[in-house]
Design a protein around this motif. Structure first.
Motif, short mmCIF file in Angstrom:
data_model
loop_
_atom_site.label_atom_id
_atom_site.label_comp_id
_atom_site.label_asym_id
_atom_site.label_seq_id
_atom_site.Cartn_x
_atom_site.Cartn_y
_atom_site.Cartn_z
N ARG A 1 -65.96 -84.47 -60.78
CA ARG A 1 -65.45 -85.35 -61.32
C ARG A 1 -65.78 -86.76 -60.65
NH1 ARG A 1 -59.72 -85.19 -64.57
NH2 ARG A 1 -59.90 -82.47 -65.96
N THR B 1 -68.48 -88.05 -56.25
CA THR B 1 -68.05 -87.10 -57.08
C THR B 1 -66.72 -86.87 -55.81
OG1 THR B 1 -70.05 -85.50 -56.54
CG2 THR B 1 -69.29 -86.70 -58.47
N GLU C 1 -64.39 -86.60 -67.27
CA GLU C 1 -65.72 -87.14 -66.30
C GLU C 1 -64.88 -87.78 -65.24
OE1 GLU C 1 -68.84 -90.46 -67.42
OE2 GLU C 1 -67.34 -90.16 -68.79
#
Length: 229
Positions: free
Chosen positions: A74, A69, A204
């Motif tokens: 994200r 991430t 996401e």
């Protein structure tokens, strides 16, 4: 009063020494392997009244928790695009390395018309110029073949000193080939946006882009179309 200064923006060094390049390569290649899967997907879109079959290879760690991430929380996704010749296979080694060593989820798209859809191995038969004078034409839709009467073969010698004689198919107005050529850029854009939406949903993923050669301008265009790039 503190004399501490916050560091400025990162700048690459002026010179990468040979030994430093080897050390960086060995560092990456020496990382533990992350098991991943790769799968080709052919999907159909409709753009400007025409159907198009598009291909994308998806490389993804078997364990989704291995996807790193970024600072915004994200997951990291990478959209790859090959250069002016070939298909996704020219980016295959890079895609496998990025996914298998860093854990990024990677998509590698093929330009519209470039996949040889009749053959699972995607190897085009024969040469680009055939013995009868006809030439290889794109396959934008499964089972749709461009007949020779839809184009004229042009032998361009305007830059002969650099490229020799360049042979191309010039679409005849009023044909399906002509319509395809006119709509091709719009189909390209829609396919890229569809891949980002389907594989890197906003909220996401953060999407990073890499386009080789001619693929560079295309991914730069994409950066103006997709919010989470």
């Amino acid at each position: 009063m503190s004399d501490h200064h916050s560091p400025g923006p990162w700048e690459p060094p002026d010179i990468f020494e040979h030994d430093d390049l080897i050390a960086a390569s060995e560092d990456v290649l020496g990382r533990s392997d992350i098991p991943f899967s790769e799968k080709e997907t052919v999907f159909r879109i409709n753009v400007l009244g025409l159907d198009w079959d598009m291909g994308v290879m998806v490389y993804e760690p078997d364990d989704a928790s291995r996807i790193p991430t970024g600072a915004n929380g994200r997951k990291v996704g990478l959209f790859l695009l090959h250069g002016g010749a070939g298909d996704y296979r020219s980016m295959e080694k890079l895609a496998r390395m990025i996914c298998g060593k860093f854990g990024y989820k990677v998509t590698s798209m093929t330009y519209p018309g470039r996949l040889y859809l009749p053959e699972p191995g995607r190897d085009w038969p024969g040469d680009t110029v055939k013995a009868d004078g006809t030439v290889r034409t794109p396959i934008w839709l499964a089972d749709e073949i461009i007949p020779p009467e839809d184009y004229e073969v042009v032998r361009d010698q305007s830059l002969r000193a650099r490229y020799g004689t360049r042979i191309a198919a010039r679409a005849r107005p009023g044909t399906r080939f002509y319509d395809r050529m006119a709509a091709w850029p719009a189909a390209f854009e829609e396919a890229m946006k569809t891949i980002c939406r389907d594989h890197f949903p906003d909220g996401e993923y953060s999407i990073y882009l890499h386009g080789h050669s001619t693929g560079g301008p295309f991914v730069h265009m994409l950066s103006q179309r997709v919010d989470n790039i």
